[in-house]
Structure formats: C-alpha cells, structure tokens
Design an enzyme around this catalytic site. Structure first.
Site, short mmCIF file in Angstrom:
data_model
loop_
_atom_site.label_atom_id
_atom_site.label_comp_id
_atom_site.label_asym_id
_atom_site.label_seq_id
_atom_site.Cartn_x
_atom_site.Cartn_y
_atom_site.Cartn_z
N LYS A 65 -6.13 3.65 9.05
CA LYS A 65 -5.06 4.50 8.53
C LYS A 65 -5.44 5.97 8.62
O LYS A 65 -4.65 6.82 9.02
CB LYS A 65 -4.75 4.14 7.08
CG LYS A 65 -3.98 2.84 6.94
CD LYS A 65 -3.83 2.47 5.48
CE LYS A 65 -2.97 1.22 5.31
NZ LYS A 65 -2.97 0.75 3.92
N SER B 82 0.81 -1.21 0.00
CA SER B 82 0.00 0.00 0.00
C SER B 82 0.84 1.27 0.00
O SER B 82 0.34 2.37 -0.11
CB SER B 82 -0.95 0.01 1.20
OG SER B 82 -0.20 0.19 2.37
#
Ligand code: ADP
Length: 766
Positions: free
Chosen positions: A713, A670
């Site tokens: 996140k 990611s």
C-alpha cells in the site's frame, strides 16, 4: 581343268566365293605373292586357311586340300610400304598339289581343280532355297545388328550355291565353322547345314533376348523401385517420417536396449514394437503405435544435466540477471548447498507470489541457467481439465502426453526447471480438479512414479525443480498451498525500477539490438516510469524502453542520449498523471488497497443529501466495506460534540459514499479511517489535503486496528505521488520492509486512535 596359282595363306580369315575382303599386308612375302599374282597369274591367286590355324609356320602337310580362287581387284601401295588390296573370292577348288615356284622359291604354287556338283533334284533345291531364305529373314528380324542391305541382296538370289556362300559369309560363325563351310562343295549340304545353324542361332538369340528382357525387367523394376524409394524418402523426409520400417524397428529395439529403465517397462515397449512390426502401414493403428514409440522412447528416461555446484557462480549468475528477489535467490542457493552434501535431497517446491512483471517467470529462467538445467514453462491459467497435465489415453483420437511429459520431452533431461505459471488461476469444475493432480505431480513421495495416461509407464519426476507462480495467494487451493514454499515478491518502488532499468533492462536491450550504451538520466527514467507506466513490476517499462531503443536503431541521426523531448516524440503525450490537480471537495479522501497486482489508491467521496440517515454506498463495494462505514458513522455520531458537528446531521441526511477510480471489488475493512475522515470532512465542510491517504480499520471507539499489505500500500501511495500516509500503529513493524528512499520521501504517520487523526487534520489545521 587344272590351274596353277600362287598361294596366299590367311590365318584369321576365311575367304568364301562371292566375298570381297580388304586386306592390309605388311609382310614382305605376302606383298611378293600379290605382285607375282598380278604380274604372272592374271591377278588370280588361291586363298587358303591352314588346317591348324595355331601353327605359326605351317608345312605342306598342314595346308588344306580345298581353297578359294580369288581375284585381286585393286592394290595400293601405302606410304609406309604396306599394300592395301581388295580381293574377291571366285569359287572353291580342290588342290591337287602344292609346290614352290621355281624362280621365287619362297612362294608356294598350287595346282587347283574346279569341281562342279550336280544336284538333280531341283524341286528340293527350290524348297531348301525358300526355307533358307525364310530362316535367314527371321534371323535378320531377331537380330537387330544385321543390316537390311543383306536382306535385299539375298532376296534377289535364286542360285542356292551362291546363296549359301553369301549367307555363310555374313553369319557370325567362328573360323572353324566357316572353314567347314568352305570345305563343303555340296551346296545342298551347305544349305541344310545353314538352316540348322541359323535355327540354332535363332534359338540362341531368343534365349539371349529372354535373358536380356529379364535382366532389363529386373533392372527396370530395381530402377523403378529405387526411384520410388527415393521419392518416398524425400516425401517422408518433408513430412518428418522415417521410411524404412525395418530400420525403424531396429532403431526402436536398439533404443529399448539402451534404456536404463525397469525390465517391465522395456518389455512393454518391446511388445509395442512387435505390434508395430506386424501392423500394416495402411492400418491407422500403425501411425498411432509409431507415434507412441517415438514419444516414449525419446523421453529422457535416464538423461540428466549436471548441476552447477559452485554457489558463488550461481549467485553471481542470478544477480546478473535479476535485481533484488533476494529471498528466492537465497532459497535456490541453499538447495544446491544442501544438495552438494546430499545428492538425494528433495528439491524445494517454490511458489513465487507477486504482481505481474516483477520477474517471476524470468527468475525461473535464470535459475535454470544458473544451475545448468533445461527450462520449460507450463501455463495453467484457466486450466480446468486435469488430463491436460496427465495426458489422454491412446484410445483417444489424436491423443498425446500431458503437458508435464511434453515439457520433459522438450527439455530432453529428467531434471529440468519446470515453471508452472499462474497456479492461482486453475479452474476446478466438472472436468476434474487440476490442482489435485498438480498436488500428485509435486508430491515427492509419488512423483518418482508419475503416470502419464498416454505413456502408461511410470516416469521419475523427482529430479525436476518445480517453480510455481501466482499473483494472488488467496486463490491457491489450501491443500496445494500447504505443499509450497511461498516466496512473496513485492512491487518495485520507483528507485528499484530505475535500478532495474539501468542495470538489467537497458543492457539487455543494447545487447539484443546491438546498440552502443545510450545516456539516460535517472530523472528521465523516472519521468518514463511515472508518466508512461502504471504497474507494480517492470513489464511495461521494459516495453517502453524497447520502443525507445527501436526508434534509436531506425533513426537516421545518431542518437547518443534519451532526452525528454525524444521520449515525448516517440511515446506521445503522457499516459498516466496521478498528480493532476483535480478540484478537491469536502468529503474527498484517498484510501489504500492492495490487489494481487500491487498497492492501489482508491478515492472516496461523501455527500449529504436530505433524508433520514440512510447510508448509500456505490462503487462496487462489498458487505465488509459497508459494515466498516456503519462503524464509522456510529463512532462519529457518538462523538459529535468532540468533532464539533451538528447533533442530527447524520440522522436528518442520507449519507452517500462513493468509491471511485478502480472497478475492482473492495471488500476489506482497512478503509475504516478513510471513511471516517471522508464523512467528517463532508460534515465539517472541510477539504482534506489531496496528497494524504489512509489505511486502517476503526472500531466503535475510534481505535485503529492493524491491516494487511501495508508495504504494498505504501509503495502504491508513493508511486502515486502521495506525501502523507496514516497507518495503524500496530503496523509500525512493517515499516522495516519499506525501502529507505520511500521513507525519506513520504511521511508515514502511525496512529492508534482516530482522535490523533482528527487533531492533525481538523484541529491543528484550524
Ligand atoms: P512476471 O513473471 O512476474 O510477470 P517477468 O518475469 O515476465 O514477470 O518479467 C517481466 C520483465 O521484467 C522481464 O523482461 C524481466 O526481465 C524484467 N524484470 C522483472 N523483474 C526484474 C528484476 N528484478 N531484475 C531485472 N529484470 C526484471
């Protein structure tokens, strides 16, 4: 020689020669006799004892033919008119006739005659005297009540006649016997009789002493036993041991009778009690069996708490204790709702997954409270030995039941809430696989007959509400995961933390510390959250707030509010400051990661050094990360014109990429768009705004793919003070789960191709 003497009749006393008695006379006639004796008979009189002592008014026929001449030694008339006289026996005489005194008709006069016995055998007399003395001495020795002065008196007497009377006098004979001695003129006969009687007395004394000794011995033994028992019982009480084995056995048997379990199980317990009854206390097996019985019989085989059925009450109780955690609370309410309709429904096996401090454990406790069940926690983090759960066989020294049965015993009910903590940290190694055992324990088809190695009899666990917790779902063995209802708990935002602090943590602390409500503004709470804690949950926040409140308690001044100054005074300088303005270089970029402990920000930096296009990666990264960097490099190389970078910049330099700050292993893809940005920033020598961060996977064509953990996140980015986050467009749906306060405060840009980012960061900026 005949002599006339007034007669004094004594019914309860036998006066013997050589005996002195003190009398208190109150009867007029007796007093008159004394007076007459003193006045007319030279203080002498005849003392007799009637033949029939029971006769109240004896007649002349009832009077004896033998009496004792006595002399009145003193007479005192007492103030009450009584006479106190001392009379002394002189010798026994034969009474030839009784008649009334002429001028004192109510007084009897006796004509008496002294009689002398002549014993010719002086040798025999001496022998008898000696024998009599020796028996009387033994008697005195045996009879502690006898006075020593008697011995002294006796030892000096050589006249047998006198001796017999003196001895008779103090012997504890009854009146009849004394009268018999008084009536006997022959002192040798009296002496022989005395020897016989005293020997008899001696035998009686011996028997008495023996009986006494036996009684005393028995009493002493009983007393000693009693004292010992008391001592043992005290000691045992201290050690928590039940004393009386018989009582203990009876209690065990009673308990077995009362148990509602299989007859087979009961029989097994009865066998154990039997074994216990014939195992000596000194045999170590005795305590092993006793421990077993105490443990097994005290298990709540048929004890259950009654569940709260009122769903509203359950909800309000859960809400009172915990903020949010809606899904978990809802699942419990659903379970009880269904259970209200069907009591036999299986309980769900819930697994709460989330970072530390988000309330997994305490939620377990509040669930138990809300449902009115007992609670117990079993930590399985680091557990590598399955027998810790299922117990050791009794053949092992110091064996005990496993943690499951121990918890049940502690709870005292068979339907408690058991929280199995940190199932993601179970270790499976050569000692066995605890997670497989856990599977059996949780399996509602099997756990009705859960077999603990120590108890050896099936225990029904089907009523237990098991709640499991874990930080990292990926570490839960798949077979176990399959059985669980996973409920994910996410990190808290600053706003949620403020709410939790105000509504739950602080009121609890006030209550515990008995403090009045303290004022604290949201901004000061936020200050504490941002600068003194760095966590997904609220565990540190709880600790910090507790510390502040403790300082309020011990403070001499009355503190009504918590101010920034008070915070720094108590907690010292700030511990975490993510907004420190570090110097920013071209190539410095932030990407987002997610850990079991919540979302984190990872700083990366890129530096070109002369070389041949080698990629150097540092910072504990793993293969997927390296691949992601390679993809980024190829994408940039292929689009060098578009990005306005030198054609050969990536082939004439080595590219060093370093991932900073967290020592955790970074193994996801990611970071793709962050690496691309970092390399471009270094290549173009342009800095990226420090409040911007990225998450998204990149393809060779610059397409941006979906990534996981976006909610965590973004909360991580937000909690670290970031203002712009780039996320893949494919993750747009995740935004629904992001709290509004965050969305208001942070700009979330959804992108599907890197060209959009390039435009934003490098073109528009230009
Ligand atoms: P975990 O088991 O997830 O590590 P804990 O249950 O031990 O977390 O919670 C740590 C502390 O935070 C406890 O004092 C708990 O009361 C508090 N806490 C956590 N989450 C919440 C919440 N949602 N509402 C109220 N208090 C909470």
């Amino acid at each position: 020689m005949l002599e006339n003497l007034p007669v004094l009749l004594l019914k309860k006393l036998v006066l013997l020669p050589y005996q002195e008695v003190r009398l208190e006379l109150n009867i007029e006639l007796s007093k008159k006799i004394i007076d007459v004796s003193i006045d007319s008979y030279n203080s002498k009189l005849l003392v007799i004892c009637p033949n029939n002592t029971l006769e109240i008014n004896p007649t002349a026929q009832d009077l004896p033919s033998i009496g004792v001449i006595a002399k009145i030694k003193s007479k005192i008339e007492l103030p009450n008119g009584n006479y106190r006289v001392i009379i002394s026996g002189i010798n026994r005489v034969l009474v030839s006739v009784y008649k009334n005194i002429e001028d004192n008709v109510d007084i009897l006069e006796a004509k008496v005659k002294r009689t002398y016995i002549d014993t010719s055998n002086k040798m025999e007399e001496a022998a008898i005297l000696r024998t009599l003395k020796s028996v009387i001495e033994s008697y005195m020795e045996q009879n502690p009540q006898a006075s020593n002065s008697v011995i002294n008196t006796i030892s000096n007497i050589t006249d047998l006649d006198m001796l017999t009377d003196i001895i008779t006098n103090f012997m504890p004979f009854d009146i009849a016997k004394k009268v018999a001695y008084m009536n006997e003129f022959d002192y040798v006969v009296r002496a022989n009789n005395l020897i016989k009687d005293i020997n008899l007395e001696l035998q009686v004394i011996n028997i008495e002493t023996k009986i006494d000794d036996e009684i005393r011995e028995k009493f002493d033994k009983e007393q000693r036993d009693y004292i010992l028992k008391q001592k043992i019982s005290k000691l045992n009480e201290e050690l928590g041991i039940n004393v009386d084995k018989q009582t203990e056995i009876a209690i065990f048997n009673n308990k077995i009778d009362e148990l509602i379990v299989d007859e087979k199980t009961k029989n097994k317990f009865r066998e154990e009690v039997k074994k216990y009854s014939y195992t000596s206390e000194s045999n170590p097996d005795s305590s092993v069996i006793r421990n077993y019985l105490e443990t097994a019989l005290n298990l709540p085989w048929n004890v259950e708490s009654t569940d709260e059925r009122d769903l509203k009450k359950i909800k309000s109780s859960l809400d009172k204790e915990h903020f949010g955690l809606t899904e978990a609370k809802q699942r419990i309410i659903e379970y009880i709702a269904i259970k209200n309709n069907n009591a036999n429904i299986n309980a769900p096996i819930i697994c709460l997954i989330g970072p530390p401090g988000v309330g997994k454990t305490t939620l377990g406790i509040s669930i138990s409270k809300a449902l009115n069940r007992e609670f117990c926690k079993i930590g399985v983090g680091g557990l590598n030995d399955a027998t810790e759960l299922t117990g050791h066989k009794r053949t092992y020294l110091g064996s005990s039941p496993g943690k499951i049965i121990q918890s049940i015993k502690k709870c005292g009910t068979k339907n408690p809430v058991i929280l199995i903590d940190e199932v993601d940290k179970i270790v499976s190694d050569f000692k066995g696989d605890p997670s497989a055992v856990l599977l059996d324990i949780l399996d509602q088809n099997q756990n009705k007959e859960f077999m603990d190695n120590y108890i050896e009899e099936p225990f029904d666990l089907s009523k237990v509400l098991f709640i499991l917790t874990a930080n990292d779902i990926s570490l839960i063995p798949p077979a176990l995961k399959d059985r669980l209802e996973i409920i994910q708990l996410s990190s808290y935002t600053e706003f949620e933390k403020i709410d939790i602090a105000k509504k739950h943590i602080l009121p609890k602390i006030y209550n515990e510390y008995n403090l009045k409500k303290i004022k604290i503004s949201d901004s000061d709470l936020l200050y504490i959250i941002n600068y003194y804690t760095a966590e997904s949950g609220v565990r540190d926040l709880t600790r910090v707030l507790e510390k502040l409140c403790r300082n309020i308690v011990i403070s001499e001044k009355e503190i009504k509010s918590i101010t920034k100054k008070f915070i720094t005074d108590v907690l010292g300088p700030v511990k975490f400051d993510f907004n420190i303005n570090r110097e920013i270089h071209p190539g410095s970029v932030s990407t987002l990661g997610v850990t079991p402990y919540g979302g984190i920000v990872i700083s990366i930096e890129t530096l070109f050094t002369s070389g041949e296009g080698n990629i150097i990666m540092t910072g504990n990264v793993k293969e997927p990360v390296l691949e992601s960097v390679k993809v980024a490099c190829s994408y940039i190389k292929a689009n060098y014109k578009k990005f306005k970078i030198k054609n050969d910049i990536l082939s004439t330099n080595d590219i060093h990429i370093n991932a900073l700050k967290y020592s955790i292993k970074k193994d996801g893809t990611s970071g793709g768009i962050a690496f691309t940005t970092s390399i471009l920033s270094a290549a173009l020598n342009k800095e990226i705004d420090s409040k911007t961060c990225f998450t998204g996977e990149i393809t060779l064509h610059g397409d941006i793919y979906k990534v996981g953990g976006v909610k965590e996140k973004i909360i991580g980015a937000y909690n670290n003070g970031f203002k712009i986050v780039y996320i893949p467009k494919e993750n747009e749906n995740d935004l629904e789960t992001i709290p509004e306060e965050i969305k208001k405060d942070i700009k979330i840009k959804c992108v599907s191709n890197y060209s959009e980012i390039y435009k934003d960061l490098f073109v528009n900026k230009e």
